[in-house]
Write an enzyme that holds these catalytic residues in place. Structure first.
Site, PDB file in Angstrom:
ATOM      1  CE1 TYR A   1      28.541   1.931  24.067  1.00 44.66           C
ATOM      2  CE2 TYR A   1      27.687   1.984  21.830  1.00 44.66           C
ATOM      3  CZ  TYR A   1      28.349   1.321  22.844  1.00 44.66           C
ATOM      4  OH  TYR A   1      28.853   0.064  22.613  1.00 44.66           O
ATOM      5  CD  GLU A   2      25.937   5.548  17.474  1.00 47.99           C
ATOM      6  OE1 GLU A   2      25.741   6.575  16.779  1.00 47.99           O
ATOM      7  OE2 GLU A   2      25.367   4.467  17.256  1.00 47.99           O
TER       8      GLU A   2
ATOM      9  N   GLY B   1      17.620  -8.625  27.799  1.00 45.42           N
ATOM     10  CA  GLY B   1      16.839  -9.080  26.657  1.00 45.42           C
ATOM     11  C   GLY B   1      16.046  -7.991  25.964  1.00 45.42           C
TER      12      GLY B   1
ATOM     13  CE1 TYR C   1      22.193  -4.913  16.854  1.00 51.05           C
ATOM     14  CE2 TYR C   1      24.163  -3.963  15.888  1.00 51.05           C
ATOM     15  CZ  TYR C   1      22.993  -3.821  16.610  1.00 51.05           C
ATOM     16  OH  TYR C   1      22.619  -2.584  17.075  1.00 51.05           O
TER      17      TYR C   1
END
Length: 159
Positions: free
Chosen positions: A24-25, A94, A130
């Site tokens: 993903y990164e 969640g 965030y």
């Protein structure tokens, strides 16, 4: 959904998720960690890292790997979140929020000053997530890293 401390039997799936996070990164070949090293560091004689997992229907769907840091100004520990990852198919349920809430609860219970982490500048979905939790970017700080040949050259200079 259940959030719980990682167990030794979770190590292979945590490593799998670490590999997924690296993809993903955009660093798919960067992971050098092994099941043996991760197990030793999480559950060995003197563990210095900790992990919690998010479990749904008996399957680990996400994890948070963290360690303690220390605020010299506050005079107390904090939690540094090294990695937070939830499988793509489990996002929006969640789990990420529950993992972060667990770390926040630990920090509050133990009297720690903060929970902090880094996020890649291009990772807009995570940044929005965030900020929605109330986290504030520390834009006045720049992360430095000494690694690879530079670390070897500098660390071996006094030897």
């Amino acid at each position: 959904m259940q959030i719980r401390p990682a167990r030794p039997e979770d190590v292979p799936v945590i490593l799998e998720l670490i590999h997924d996070l690296a993809i993903y990164e955009k660093e798919p070949h960067a992971v050098k960690n092994t099941v043996e090293a991760l197990e030793k560091n999480l559950f060995g004689e003197h563990p210095a890292i900790f992990a919690h997992v998010a479990v749904e229907s008996g399957t680990v769907q996400g994890f948070a790997l963290w360690f303690l840091n220390y605020s010299t100004w506050e005079g107390v520990h904090g939690i540094y979140l090294e990695d937070l990852y939830v499988r793509p198919e489990a996002r929006g349920t969640g789990m990420g929020k529950a993992l972060l809430r667990t770390l926040a609860e630990i920090a509050v219970e133990r009297g720690y000053a903060r929970v902090e982490w880094c996020v890649l500048n291009w990772n807009e979905p995570s940044i929005r997530f965030y900020k929605a939790l109330g986290a504030v970017p520390q834009d006045e700080w720049t992360t430095f890293r000494l690694t690879g040949d530079a670390l070897t050259a500098f660390g071996g200079a006094g030897a």
